[in-house]
Design an enzyme around this catalytic site. Structure first.
Site, PDB file in Angstrom:
ATOM      1  N   LYS A  73      42.359   7.133  71.437  1.00 23.38           N
ATOM      2  CA  LYS A  73      42.329   8.128  72.903  1.00 23.38           C
ATOM      3  C   LYS A  73      43.589   9.455  71.906  1.00 23.38           C
ATOM      4  CE  LYS A  73      43.519   5.744  76.326  1.00 23.38           C
ATOM      5  NZ  LYS A  73      43.583   5.221  77.596  1.00 23.38           N
ATOM      6  N   TYR A  78      64.104  33.519  80.313  1.00 21.99           N
ATOM      7  CA  TYR A  78      63.442  34.578  81.600  1.00 21.99           C
ATOM      8  C   TYR A  78      63.955  34.101  82.473  1.00 21.99           C
ATOM      9  CZ  TYR A  78      59.456  35.410  78.240  1.00 21.99           C
ATOM     10  OH  TYR A  78      58.351  35.852  77.856  1.00 21.99           O
TER      11      TYR A  78
HETATM   12  C1  LIG Z   1      44.901   3.993  77.082  1.00 14.31           C
HETATM   13  C2  LIG Z   1      43.815   2.603  77.095  1.00 14.31           C
HETATM   14  C3  LIG Z   1      44.303   0.849  76.505  1.00 14.31           C
HETATM   15  C4  LIG Z   1      45.257   1.497  75.763  1.00 14.31           C
HETATM   16  O1  LIG Z   1      46.585   0.969  76.378  1.00 14.31           O
HETATM   17  P1  LIG Z   1      48.078   1.338  76.583  1.00 14.31           P
HETATM   18  O2  LIG Z   1      48.916   0.835  77.077  1.00 14.31           O
HETATM   19  O3  LIG Z   1      48.779   2.899  75.687  1.00 14.31           O
HETATM   20  O4  LIG Z   1      48.419   0.060  74.834  1.00 14.31           O
HETATM   21  C5  LIG Z   1      43.713   0.356  77.187  1.00 14.31           C
HETATM   22  N1  LIG Z   1      43.165  -0.146  77.851  1.00 14.31           N
HETATM   23  C6  LIG Z   1      42.168   0.992  78.361  1.00 14.31           C
HETATM   24  C7  LIG Z   1      41.129   0.983  78.987  1.00 14.31           C
HETATM   25  C8  LIG Z   1      42.400   2.313  78.603  1.00 14.31           C
HETATM   26  O5  LIG Z   1      42.260   3.494  78.853  1.00 14.31           O
END
Ligand SMILES: *Cc1c(COP(=O)(O)O)cnc(C)c1O
Length: 379
Positions: free
Chosen positions: A48, A275
């Site tokens: 994701k 800035y």
């Molecule tokens: C983002 C997510 C993961 C991955 O978690 P990590 O700590 O990056 O391994 C796993 N399960 C769900 C439901 C998530 O939203």
């Protein structure tokens, strides 16, 4: 967005701000995580949020090519569609689908999570309307995070609703630990795991076929080996972070963010940099301007001496306010010239360390890296 494959050549000077992504390190991390699993436990690669800044299409294609993942997970339908359009064929779980995207989800053979009565009923209506048969869906159990999912006491009812519906087939049921990396949170994690087992026992009574169960993210994989169930889900671990100093030596951060010195300024005593008078030189100060700014994900919070970069192995603190497209660093004590390479983070000076200077976590820094930064993949 600019992505290309290049042979790594350490002697080619960097020409522009570049995120170099080491796919060999990705493979190493996945293999390390898998070494913690029982033989039949499946591995879901969480890609994701642009694969945490690394480009989900490139990462997933590599993982698929090397047969390193059994399943992929994305947050939203749009991310899954991009994976399908780039040729990914393995199953893709959508962690947080919206009702408005059910048609696209089905068109692209993505698998929705049903996490509430609203999404459950809407998907059943949709599936009935479209004459779907045994469409794979996933049940999210809320075991104490109170983010998404059905409570354990609702699971029986959810199963009753689903069990006689030929339109869908429950592929997996899963939950999420809220502090798997925090060793002080073990009592609560055990309680979450116990509640998930409770959900599992109910679900098992209702479906004549095998439903898969999964509960662990990266830190869960490492800290709760008894709770891997049938599959684990890893994001940050694949990208090289174990969220724990004890495990970190086993991981290899997969990204190097580098840039170059665009210009050097000798600022006299009393002169300003950037800035809003964000920096005034108390002594004659030499600064270097680097082509990374807050639009690239280096937030303004890193300004005024909080964050730093490395030039010729030496630490150069950011001076003044971070600009949109560039930032300035203090190089008074560093022997360097215009065009020299700048390391914002790499395997040793990691994004996790830089993120900590701003009291945030690696996840936030790497997922914030703008898509305009050139990505180069090294195998
Ligand atoms: C983002 C997510 C993961 C991955 O978690 P990590 O700590 O990056 O391994 C796993 N399960 C769900 C439901 C998530 O939203």
């Amino acid at each position: 967005m600019n992505t290309e494959k290049e042979e790594q050549n350490e002697h080619t000077p960097v020409q522009e701000t570049t995120l170099e992504i080491r796919l060999d390190n990705l493979e190493h991390n996945v293999n390390f995580l898998k070494s913690k699993l029982k033989e039949n436990t499946l591995f879901m690669a969480v890609v994701k949020a642009f694969s945490y800044g690394n480009n989900h299409c490139e990462i997933a294609k590599y993982l698929e090519k090397k047969d390193l993942a059994d399943y992929f997970a994305v947050a939203y339908a749009s991310e899954g569609i991009e994976l399908r359009n780039s040729g990914v064929t393995k199953p893709i779980l959508v962690l947080h689908p919206q009702v408005a995207h059910f048609q696209e989800i089905v068109t692209y053979e993505l698998e929705p999570t049903l996490y509430s009565y609203r999404t459950l009923e809407a998907f059943l209506d949709f599936a009935t309307d479209k004459n779907l048969d045994s469409y794979p869906v996933h049940i999210k159990c809320n075991t104490g995070m109170n983010r998404l999912g059905f409570l354990p006491e609702q699971i029986e009812d959810v199963c009753q609703i689903l069990s006689d519906k030929k339109q869908v087939r429950v592929r997996t049921a899963y939950s999420h630990l809220l502090a798997s990396e925090d060793k002080n949170a073990e009592v609560y994690m055990q309680e979450q795991i116990r509640k998930f087992v409770e959900c599992q026992q109910i679900i098992e009574k209702y479906f004549p076929y095998k439903v898969l169960y999964h509960n662990c993210n990266t830190s869960g994989i490492l800290n709760y080996p008894q709770a891997h169930f049938d599959m684990v889900r890893s994001g940050i671990g694949m990208y090289g972070f174990g969220n724990d100093a004890e495990y970190q030596p086993n991981f290899r951060p997969i990204t190097i963010l580098k840039s170059l010195i665009s210009q050097i300024h000798d600022v006299p005593k009393g002169g300003y940099v950037g800035y809003n008078f964000g920096f005034q030189a108390e002594i004659p100060t030499r600064t270097a301007t680097i082509s990374v700014g807050h639009a690239d994900g280096l937030n303004r919070i890193y300004g005024k001496g909080i964050g730093f970069v490395y030039i010729n192995g030496k630490k150069a603190p950011i001076v003044g306010n971070v600009c949109m497209d560039m930032l300035m660093v203090d190089i008074t004590e560093i022997d360097c010239k215009e065009g020299d390479e700048v390391i914002i983070f790499d395997e040793k000076h990691t994004s996790e360390i830089l993120a900590e200077t701003a009291q945030t976590i690696s996840y936030e820094l790497i997922t914030s890296l703008s898509r305009r930064i050139k990505r180069v993949y090294v195998e």
